[in-house]
Design a protein around this motif. Structure first.
Motif, short mmCIF file in Angstrom:
data_model
loop_
_atom_site.label_atom_id
_atom_site.label_comp_id
_atom_site.label_asym_id
_atom_site.label_seq_id
_atom_site.Cartn_x
_atom_site.Cartn_y
_atom_site.Cartn_z
N GLY A 1 9.73 9.37 -0.66
CA GLY A 1 10.29 8.08 -0.27
C GLY A 1 9.35 6.93 -0.55
N THR A 2 9.13 6.09 0.46
CA THR A 2 8.29 4.89 0.31
C THR A 2 7.33 4.81 1.47
N ILE A 3 6.07 4.50 1.18
CA ILE A 3 5.10 4.23 2.24
C ILE A 3 4.69 2.78 2.15
N LEU A 4 4.83 2.08 3.28
CA LEU A 4 4.50 0.66 3.35
C LEU A 4 3.16 0.50 4.06
N LEU A 5 2.18 -0.04 3.35
CA LEU A 5 0.88 -0.34 3.93
C LEU A 5 0.88 -1.82 4.30
N ASP A 6 1.23 -2.08 5.55
CA ASP A 6 1.37 -3.46 6.02
C ASP A 6 -0.01 -4.06 6.30
N GLU A 7 -0.22 -5.31 5.89
CA GLU A 7 -1.49 -6.02 6.06
C GLU A 7 -2.65 -5.23 5.44
N ILE A 8 -2.48 -4.92 4.16
CA ILE A 8 -3.48 -4.16 3.42
C ILE A 8 -4.83 -4.88 3.38
N GLY A 9 -4.82 -6.20 3.50
CA GLY A 9 -6.06 -6.97 3.46
C GLY A 9 -7.00 -6.67 4.62
N ASP A 10 -6.50 -6.04 5.67
CA ASP A 10 -7.32 -5.72 6.83
C ASP A 10 -7.84 -4.29 6.79
N MET A 11 -7.60 -3.58 5.70
CA MET A 11 -8.09 -2.20 5.60
C MET A 11 -9.61 -2.20 5.38
N PRO A 12 -10.36 -1.36 6.11
CA PRO A 12 -11.81 -1.28 5.94
C PRO A 12 -12.20 -0.92 4.51
N LEU A 13 -13.33 -1.45 4.05
CA LEU A 13 -13.77 -1.21 2.67
C LEU A 13 -13.93 0.27 2.35
N HIS B 1 15.05 9.54 1.07
CA HIS B 1 13.83 10.08 1.70
C HIS B 1 13.28 9.07 2.70
N ASN B 2 12.12 9.36 3.27
CA ASN B 2 11.58 8.57 4.37
C ASN B 2 11.01 7.23 3.92
N PHE B 3 11.23 6.23 4.77
CA PHE B 3 10.56 4.93 4.63
C PHE B 3 9.55 4.87 5.76
N VAL B 4 8.27 4.92 5.41
CA VAL B 4 7.21 5.05 6.40
C VAL B 4 6.33 3.81 6.38
N SER C 1 -0.50 16.88 -3.06
CA SER C 1 0.04 15.86 -3.97
C SER C 1 1.10 15.03 -3.24
N PHE C 2 1.26 13.79 -3.64
CA PHE C 2 2.30 12.96 -3.04
C PHE C 2 3.06 12.22 -4.13
N HIS C 3 4.31 11.92 -3.83
CA HIS C 3 5.20 11.31 -4.82
C HIS C 3 5.84 10.03 -4.29
N ALA C 4 5.39 9.57 -3.15
CA ALA C 4 5.99 8.38 -2.56
C ALA C 4 5.60 7.13 -3.35
N ARG C 5 6.47 6.14 -3.26
CA ARG C 5 6.13 4.84 -3.83
C ARG C 5 5.31 4.08 -2.80
N VAL C 6 4.25 3.42 -3.26
CA VAL C 6 3.39 2.67 -2.35
C VAL C 6 3.71 1.18 -2.45
N VAL C 7 4.06 0.60 -1.31
CA VAL C 7 4.31 -0.84 -1.22
C VAL C 7 3.31 -1.41 -0.23
N CYS C 8 2.62 -2.47 -0.62
CA CYS C 8 1.64 -3.11 0.25
C CYS C 8 2.09 -4.54 0.57
N PRO D 1 8.49 3.60 -10.52
CA PRO D 1 7.54 4.26 -9.62
C PRO D 1 6.28 3.45 -9.36
N LEU D 2 6.18 2.25 -9.91
CA LEU D 2 4.96 1.46 -9.83
C LEU D 2 4.74 0.87 -8.44
N PRO D 3 3.46 0.70 -8.06
CA PRO D 3 3.16 0.08 -6.77
C PRO D 3 3.62 -1.38 -6.74
N VAL D 4 3.95 -1.87 -5.55
CA VAL D 4 4.41 -3.24 -5.38
C VAL D 4 3.58 -3.92 -4.29
N LEU D 5 3.16 -5.15 -4.56
CA LEU D 5 2.46 -5.95 -3.57
C LEU D 5 3.36 -7.11 -3.16
#
Length: 315
Positions: free
Chosen positions: A89-101, A44-47, A126-133, A14-18
């Motif tokens: 499922g999984t949520i993909l945060l694409d280009e996380i480096g561009d997220m505002p502070l 489940h969903n891949f978002v 609450s959420f249970h998705a795996r976070v991938v950046c 369940p750990l986050p992945v970069l």
């Protein structure tokens, strides 16, 4: 192959992945592979959400949703955010480096507490998705520059996958080419049977700054022009200027790109020619649709129009 073995091992964790690597190297492909390899998340969903493509003031509501009347122009019944939609499922945060502070701080809290509130809402969800950046930027350097939170970096970088650029794995080109030709045959009802040695020689001599994405675009254009049979050297002749322009160029890994052809253009001309050819290719591949072409190029449509005027290109 090493990355595939790693994905198999961590798929159910369940750990986050970069996922790091250059633009076009295949980060999103590996993220989806990680999702599909999980025994339960693949049901489940891949978002996916591109943090660089959405204005900062809208990104929070895209991620976490909003309640009705949360702001001017808000949907009258509110809206579910990506975190909520991802479910287990999984949520993909694409280009996380561009997220505002400011949003980085909220994301850190969400990852720590495993819950969030919609914009304008009071109820915790609450959420249970795996976070991938994913990122093509050096997050450590961004931390030094004060543009990325160090605590968030360690929170998302529990497991890191580095996708090497295509120039470091040229043995993959032949297999990738076969896959792309098969996909294009199915998508466009083509009858391409393969490529001869002259094409592969060209592919092996090029350093592919756009990585796997660039390779697919080149093969797509060549296949569309050929239609059936075997791809030959003349089918990729439109890429000859890029090969010529790259001769003698020092690559990011410190090596020098060699070619049988001399360097013919200065740096400014190289950039202009590369931009024009990329624009022509994107417009060809999108059938003349400017919006689709801009999306292929990773730029806003208005930027594309500016460049078309700048280069006096009819499209």
């Amino acid at each position: 192959m090493e990355l595939k073995h790693v994905i198999a091992k961590i798929a159910d964790m369940p750990l986050p992945v970069l996922i790091t690597g250059e633009t076009g190297a295949g980060k999103e492909v590996f993220a989806e592979a990680l999702h599909l390899a999980s025994n339960h998340r693949h049901k489940h969903n891949f978002v996916k959400i591109n943090c660089a493509a959405i204005p900062g003031e809208l990104l929070e509501s895209e991620l976490f949703g909003y309640e009705k009347g949360a702001f001017s122009g808000a949907n009258s019944i509110g809206k579910m955010g990506k975190f909520e939609y991802a479910g287990s499922g999984t949520i993909l945060l694409d280009e996380i480096g561009d997220m505002p502070l400011a949003l980085q701080a909220k994301l850190l809290r969400v990852l720590q507490e495993k819950e969030f509130e919609r914009v304008g809402g009071l109820k915790s969800i609450s959420f249970h998705a795996r976070v991938v950046c994913t990122t093509n930027r050096d997050l450590r350097q961004l931390i030094k520059e004060g543009k990325f939170r160090e605590d968030l970096y360690y929170r998302i970088n529990v497991l890191e996958l580095y996708i090497p650029p295509l120039r470091e794995r040229k043995e993959d080109i032949a297999e990738l080419s076969k896959v792309f030709i098969r996909q294009l045959n199915e998508e466009y009802s083509l009858e391409i049977t393969g490529m001869d040695g002259s094409v592969m020689k060209v592919f092996q001599s090029y350093h592919w700054p756009g990585n796997v994405r660039e390779l697919r675009h080149v093969i797509e254009r060549a296949c569309m022009m050929r239609g059936n049979g075997t791809l030959i050297g003349e089918d990729v002749s439109f890429y000859k200027p890029q090969l010529s322009a790259m001769a003698g160029t020092v690559l990011p890994d410190g090596k020098t790109y060699e070619s049988d052809e001399p360097m013919e253009l200065n740096l400014r001309e190289i950039r202009m020619e590369a931009e024009k050819k990329a624009i022509r290719l994107a417009i060809d591949l999108s059938g003349g649709n400017k919006a689709k072409a801009a999306k292929l190029l990773g730029i806003e449509r208005t930027v594309l129009y500016d460049k078309l005027r700048k280069y006096d290109m009819d499209a």
